[in-house]
Design an enzyme around this catalytic site. Structure first.
Site, short mmCIF file in Angstrom:
data_model
loop_
_atom_site.label_atom_id
_atom_site.label_comp_id
_atom_site.label_asym_id
_atom_site.label_seq_id
_atom_site.Cartn_x
_atom_site.Cartn_y
_atom_site.Cartn_z
N CYS A 92 0.65 -1.23 0.00
CA CYS A 92 0.12 0.15 0.03
C CYS A 92 0.88 1.29 0.03
CB CYS A 92 -1.11 0.07 1.16
SG CYS A 92 -2.07 -1.47 1.45
N HIS A 153 -2.78 6.47 4.16
CA HIS A 153 -1.62 5.73 4.53
C HIS A 153 0.00 6.11 3.95
CE1 HIS A 153 -0.65 0.95 4.81
NE2 HIS A 153 -0.29 1.72 5.99
#
Length: 491
Positions: A92, A153
């Site tokens: 990610c 993130h």
């Protein structure tokens, strides 16, 4: 005789004037058409839809016959399907850093040298460096309203708990509503813990060493080789005990510390509640579009689906043929439909480029605490998330822009999620940064059929900071096709 010549000359002049008038009219029409065409491909609205851990084989437009994804499939029918679309990383954090900057994560320092390649804690001091230039920064400078809704993130703070140096608002987004970190199993009660497994594994050797050391000290003390001060031994045991208590306390309160929802710089829900979460994210996205119908806007809708912990609202739970994972995919498809509907409602469809993808491939080894498989389907491709096998980096790539890009076309050329950066920056009329290497390439010539070959000669595949593989696209041998076919073609 002279009269006849005068009449002839007069007739010729009239004919010449008519032809010149017609030529002038054609020139004016041509300029008008070019003006309209130029206007249509300049400063469009941009909507970027990114799934989390979605497999390329989970969508109907990529061959799935059992999951229902009519709205995402509609993007393929009305736009272009990229069949060889590659994420810059199989995890990610680095993948999203590459997406936002158009650069390999190794260039921005977002590729880890340790085993853990993503941010795990909201209190981490690292993040996307402030000197990196994101497409949101450049579009904001060109008058775009910008918003990130969903997962970030890429870090939050640097030196203090409120400097927000890595926050989305510091990287060009006017508005943020979502999670600063990611969706963990630990955030949803009853779904197990990704951290406890890691801690248990990492604590085995230290606990063994500590036990051996204590036993050895006891033996040495008993046989009288030398005496160990009881005070020193007591301090040692106290330190070990305190460390274990702190560790247990942290994981017991993990949800409160790490799982929360933010609006801009303010925490609005802690711990995070999954109840109607996708509906809330979708509503925020729709409201942002409706606030900016008269202003060019950039909306990055970054879904939590289908990262674990899996969840779905009551309207979708138990409705798919693939358990909770399938329910989550179909709920995300519903959300995509809501976004497309609001564009139609405000007659923005022809003025908006919509892009759908996933940050990397599906996790094929994800098992719940109850033993259920919670991963997706990567089609014919080996491997999945966190690996550089094709299943970990081959992702969906769908682009729709009615009247500008080809409808129903398949492009079998290698493309990257880094290509979105130069594509939308140029569409917004901004200049690409000249002080750094941009690894992505403008997709528009490929999408419009002006060229038939990707500019990517090489694509580099990293596992964290380590190069695992190189994809070579030899220009004189690769079969380049743009096709309107029902089947997909893989090279």
């Amino acid at each position: 005789m002279c009269l006849t010549r005068i009449v002839t000359i007069h007739t010729s002049l009239n004919s010449f004037r008519k032809k010149m008038g017609l030529l002038l009219l054609l020139i004016i029409c041509h300029c008008a058409v070019n003006s309209i065409k130029t206007h249509s491909v300049s400063k469009p609205n941009i909507i970027l839809l990114m799934a989390d851990d979605l497999g390329i084989g989970d969508l109907g437009c990529y061959g799935n016959k059992t999951l229902r994804t009519p709205n995402i499939d509609r993007l393929a029918e009305e736009g272009v399907t990229l069949t060889q679309h590659i994420a810059a990383a199989p995890l990610c954090t680095p993948s999203r850093a590459a997406f936002l900057t158009g650069r390999y994560p190794i260039r921005s320092g977002m590729a880890a040298f340790s085993r853990v390649g993503v941010f795990l804690f909201s209190a981490s001091s690292g993040g996307l460096p402030s000197e990196e230039i994101t497409f949101s920064k450049l579009l904001k400078q060109k008058g775009y309203a910008t918003a990130l809704i969903g997962k970030w993130h890429l870090g939050m703070n640097c030196e203090s708990s409120n400097d927000f140096c890595h926050h989305p608002r510091s990287h060009g987004f006017d508005y943020f509503y979502g999670l600063p970190v990611t969706n963990f199993r630990d955030c949803k009660p009853g779904q197990g813990s990704v951290f406890l497994k890691g801690v248990q594994k990492d604590l085995v050797i230290p606990v063994q060493i500590t036990g051996i050391a204590l036993v050895s000290l006891a033996v040495v003390q008993y046989i009288g080789l030398f005496k160990v001060p009881f005070k020193a031994l007591g301090y040692f045991l106290l330190i070990i005990t305190i460390s274990l208590v702190v560790l247990i306390f942290f994981f017991y309160h993990f949800r409160q510390l790490n799982c929360f929802l933010m609006r801009d710089h303010r925490i609005i829900q802690q711990p995070l509640s999954y109840e109607n979460l996708t509906q809330r994210l979708t509503k925020e996205a729709m409201k942002f579009i409706e606030r900016n119908t008269d202003t060019p806007f950039l909306l990055f809708l970054s879904y939590l689906h289908v990262h674990t912990a899996l969840y779905a609202s009551e309207n979708f739970k138990g409705k798919s043929k693939h358990g909770l994972y399938g329910d989550a995919v179909e709920e995300m498809d519903w959300s995509v439909g809501q976004v497309l509907d609001v564009l139609e409602k405000h007659q923005l469809g022809d003025k908006t480029l919509v892009y759908f993808t996933s940050d990397q491939g599906a996790h094929v080894e994800e098992i719940s605490s109850a033993g259920e498989v919670h991963g997706g389907y990567n089609g014919i491709y080996k491997g999945g998330k966190s690996t550089n096998w094709e299943g970990g980096i081959r992702v969906p790539g769908l682009l729709r822009w009615p009247g500008v890009v080809q409808a129903g076309a398949y492009i079998d050329e290698p493309t990257s999620n880094m290509d979105i950066f130069p594509t939308i920056v140029k569409l917004a009329g901004a200049q690409l940064p000249s002080d750094r290497i941009i690894d992505g390439h403008d997709l528009l010539p490929l999408l419009q059929g002006e060229v038939t070959q990707s500019k990517h000669e090489f694509l580099f595949h990293y596992c964290n900071a380590y190069l695992n593989a190189v994809r070579w696209h030899p220009g004189n041998r690769w079969s380049s096709t743009i096709s309107r076919k029902a089947g997909l073609h893989h090279t």
